[in-house]
Design an enzyme around this catalytic site. Structure first.
Site, mmCIF file in Angstrom:
data_model
loop_
_atom_site.group_PDB
_atom_site.id
_atom_site.type_symbol
_atom_site.label_atom_id
_atom_site.label_comp_id
_atom_site.label_asym_id
_atom_site.label_seq_id
_atom_site.Cartn_x
_atom_site.Cartn_y
_atom_site.Cartn_z
ATOM 1 N N ASP A 193 0.815 -1.202 0.000
ATOM 2 C CA ASP A 193 0.000 0.000 0.000
ATOM 3 C C ASP A 193 0.853 1.257 0.000
ATOM 4 O O ASP A 193 0.448 2.284 -0.581
ATOM 5 C CB ASP A 193 -0.918 -0.002 1.231
ATOM 6 C CG ASP A 193 -2.011 -1.060 1.130
ATOM 7 O OD1 ASP A 193 -2.202 -1.601 0.021
ATOM 8 O OD2 ASP A 193 -2.661 -1.352 2.152
ATOM 9 N N GLY A 194 2.015 1.205 0.640
ATOM 10 C CA GLY A 194 2.899 2.369 0.641
ATOM 11 C C GLY A 194 3.362 2.748 -0.760
ATOM 12 O O GLY A 194 3.539 3.933 -1.076
ATOM 13 N N ASN A 219 -4.403 8.592 2.233
ATOM 14 C CA ASN A 219 -4.869 7.940 3.460
ATOM 15 C C ASN A 219 -5.356 8.942 4.491
ATOM 16 O O ASN A 219 -6.543 9.033 4.757
ATOM 17 C CB ASN A 219 -3.765 7.056 4.052
ATOM 18 C CG ASN A 219 -3.874 5.616 3.604
ATOM 19 O OD1 ASN A 219 -4.780 5.244 2.871
ATOM 20 N ND2 ASN A 219 -2.935 4.790 4.027
ATOM 21 N N ASP A 271 -3.698 13.295 22.424
ATOM 22 C CA ASP A 271 -2.447 13.104 21.685
ATOM 23 C C ASP A 271 -2.510 13.668 20.274
ATOM 24 O O ASP A 271 -1.478 13.886 19.649
ATOM 25 C CB ASP A 271 -2.101 11.615 21.621
ATOM 26 C CG ASP A 271 -1.481 11.120 22.913
ATOM 27 O OD1 ASP A 271 -1.224 11.970 23.801
ATOM 28 O OD2 ASP A 271 -1.260 9.907 23.050
ATOM 29 N N THR A 310 -8.846 2.043 7.116
ATOM 30 C CA THR A 310 -8.235 0.803 7.616
ATOM 31 C C THR A 310 -6.781 1.011 7.986
ATOM 32 O O THR A 310 -6.058 0.034 8.202
ATOM 33 C CB THR A 310 -8.349 -0.297 6.546
ATOM 34 O OG1 THR A 310 -7.837 0.184 5.302
ATOM 35 C CG2 THR A 310 -9.792 -0.721 6.356
ATOM 36 N N TYR A 366 -4.274 4.279 10.021
ATOM 37 C CA TYR A 366 -4.070 4.848 11.357
ATOM 38 C C TYR A 366 -5.408 5.121 12.052
ATOM 39 O O TYR A 366 -5.538 4.960 13.270
ATOM 40 C CB TYR A 366 -3.259 6.148 11.228
ATOM 41 C CG TYR A 366 -2.652 6.659 12.513
ATOM 42 C CD1 TYR A 366 -2.827 6.006 13.724
ATOM 43 C CD2 TYR A 366 -1.885 7.822 12.510
ATOM 44 C CE1 TYR A 366 -2.270 6.474 14.885
ATOM 45 C CE2 TYR A 366 -1.316 8.306 13.660
ATOM 46 C CZ TYR A 366 -1.513 7.636 14.854
ATOM 47 O OH TYR A 366 -0.952 8.117 16.006
ATOM 48 N N LEU A 402 -8.128 3.400 11.927
ATOM 49 C CA LEU A 402 -8.591 2.143 12.528
ATOM 50 C C LEU A 402 -7.880 1.869 13.841
ATOM 51 O O LEU A 402 -8.507 1.463 14.832
ATOM 52 C CB LEU A 402 -8.360 1.001 11.544
ATOM 53 C CG LEU A 402 -8.657 -0.412 12.052
ATOM 54 C CD1 LEU A 402 -10.146 -0.581 12.296
ATOM 55 C CD2 LEU A 402 -8.156 -1.447 11.061
#
Length: 529
Positions: free
Chosen positions: A294-295, A373, A403, A414, A416, A418
């Site tokens: 995915d990256g 994303n 945070d 799906t 970060y 998630l």
């Protein structure tokens, strides 16, 4: 009955029939006043006429003729009233059309003397005037409007009391507000109405298909770095594309150098040398092929700041939410993509702007950043909680103390988001995910907002510390007190090819990648069925 009595009765009936005929004739010619006067005189004369007969049949016949005359009179009166009303509506319509044409002519004639602000004000005024036009006029080619009158019948002024009457329904128009861009980017054509009732049309198909009108000529290969197996597969794929499909192949400068070092056969491959050539890639590339996870898809999308060609992503990573194609079958997969219609998923991207507090106005902003994303705002190395003010289309949403905050696309649901407790969302659902990171509150739940909104996240001037923004996990930017981050959906999505279809690929990815809802089935110890 004697002959004299019979003759008298016939004279009375003939008089009533002649009266009815005269009434109908005069009414059709519009002489309603004369009809009423003649009828009153006749009814005054009839009771005085000596009827010496007591024959029941003649009385029934006389009553029936009276009913017929009355019915004919009502029908003709209704017809005359309807014609008069239609003529009045036609006259009003013609006057309204002439008035609108003259008004638009004057507006167009004077537009050259207006500045930009004046034109916008004038356009807004015209929109308000047009929305309140008479119900007999129509908006022409402006798409969604209603001018139909709901009326089953058009009774005249003397209509019968027990007639069924349906009143007119007020007309209206649906105006699409596009603050900011002043264009039709957010317009959707699935809303329509019939006779003034709003409804949503049936969606055409759950899946979008792409069909080439002419064979693609140029392909861009994007590969995962620092992998010998990926480089070997890339070299094999380049040979196949050139020898079997006679395609132009473009690769990254790093890959071009590695392939030329391996074999001089790859002299035909192309690459780019500077940023200007990267900006022009979308004018040359027909298809993007990624080899990695995915990256690698995220990196390929970041090369295009505007339109993005279709992406065929082969799985050579770990999870593979956006890489459905098996690398072992690349020949069959690419042959299908190049020659047949195939399903695609339109993955929305976020367009992010950083507005500095030192800027005099919001025009002085940094270059926009596109993410596939999510964009994450966190506290970095600071020991203080982040303190962020959030606005949605100018309306205050909340203050984030924790945070940080994740603003995600549905494709990034799906990732970060998630992990921070956000929902998993189908990538073709139009929306923006608003997910807090470890909020210092028991009631701060994630939100899913519509895609057309603009989010503004600002570091207050009284914040104890600074914040950091990262875009798809890269390019961290520091946000000081007073700085703001503005996010909206980009008009240029990333179209990714599907192995089967969008929904099947998505469900397969969460089952195989996340083992979603995987557990042993309950045992059954009951009697056999």
């Amino acid at each position: 009955m004697s002959a004299d009595e019979l003759a008298d009765a016939r004279e009375v009936c003939d008089a009533r029939i002649n009266l009815s005929m005269a009434t109908s004739y005069q009414t059709e010619n519009g002489d309603i006043t004369k009809v009423n006067s003649v009828e009153r005189a006749a009814y005054a004369f009839i009771p005085q006429t000596p009827i010496r007969s007591t024959d029941a049949h003649l009385e029934e016949f006389s009553e029936a003729m009276r009913t017929v005359a009355k019915t004919l009179r009502q029908v003709v009166e209704g017809k005359a009233a309807a014609q008069a009303e239609a003529a009045e509506w036609k006259r009003k319509y013609e006057l309204e059309v002439a008035s609108k044409e003259q008004k638009h002519h004057n507006v167009i004639k004077g537009c050259s003397n207006y500045g930009k602000d004046k034109l916008e004000e004038l356009a807004s005024q015209m929109a308000l005037e047009t929305a309140s036009i008479d119900q007999t006029s129509c908006c022409g080619n402006h798409g969604i409007c209603s001018h139909q009158i709901l009326q089953d019948e058009c009774p005249g002024p003397n209509r019968i009391a027990d007639e069924k009457i349906v009143g007119r329904k007020a007309p209206f128009r649906l105006l699409w507000g596009c603050d900011g861009d002043k264009n039709d980017q957010h317009r959707r054509d699935f809303v329509s109405f019939e006779k003034g009732d709003i409804k949503t049309a049936e969606r055409s198909n759950k899946q979008i298909l792409l069909k080439w009108e002419s064979p693609p000529q140029t392909v861009l290969l994007v590969t995962k770095p620092n992998s010998n197996s990926v480089l070997a597969l890339c070299a094999e794929m380049v040979r196949w594309l050139k020898e079997h499909n006679n395609m132009n192949v473009i690769v990254e400068p790093r890959v071009s150098k590695e392939l030329l070092t391996e074999d001089s056969y790859f002299n035909f491959i192309q690459t780019w040398n500077n940023g200007q050539e990267v900006k022009a890639l979308h004018t040359k590339v027909d298809l993007i092929v990624t080899l990695g996870g995915d990256g690698t898809v995220l990196w390929a999308g970041s090369l295009f700041k505007g339109p993005v060609p279709p992406v065929v992503a082969f799985s050579l990573g770990s999870l593979g939410f956006m890489t459905p194609f098996p690398s072992e079958q690349y020949r069959e997969c690419l042959a299908n993509v190049l020659k047949r219609p195939f399903s695609i998923t339109l993955r929305s991207r976020l367009q992010c702007h950083v507005v500095r507090n030192a800027a005099k106005n919001e025009v002085e902003i940094e270059e926009p950043i596109l993410v596939l994303n999510e964009v994450t705002i966190d506290r970095g190395l600071s020991s203080y909680l982040t303190y962020l003010e959030c606005y949605c289309d100018g309306s205050f949403v909340t203050c984030v103390q924790g945070d940080g905050l994740i603003i995600s696309t549905t494709s990034g649901s799906t990732a970060y988001s998630l992990a921070a407790g956000g929902s998993m969302v189908h990538p073709q659902v139009p929306g923006i995910l608003f997910t807090p990171i470890c909020p210092h509150s028991l009631s701060f739940r994630p939100l899913i907002l519509p895609e057309y909104v603009t989010l503004r996240v600002q570091v207050p001037c009284n914040s104890r510390g600074q914040a950091w923004a990262s875009f798809d996990g890269k390019g961290r930017i520091q946000l000081g007190p007073g700085d703001a981050l503005i996010c909206s959906i980009s008009p240029w999505p990333v179209p990714t090819a599907c192995l089967v279809d969008s929904t099947t690929d998505f469900l397969r990815s969460i089952h195989e990648g996340l083992h979603w809802n995987l557990r042993k089935s309950q045992s059954f110890d009951g009697p056999p069925a």
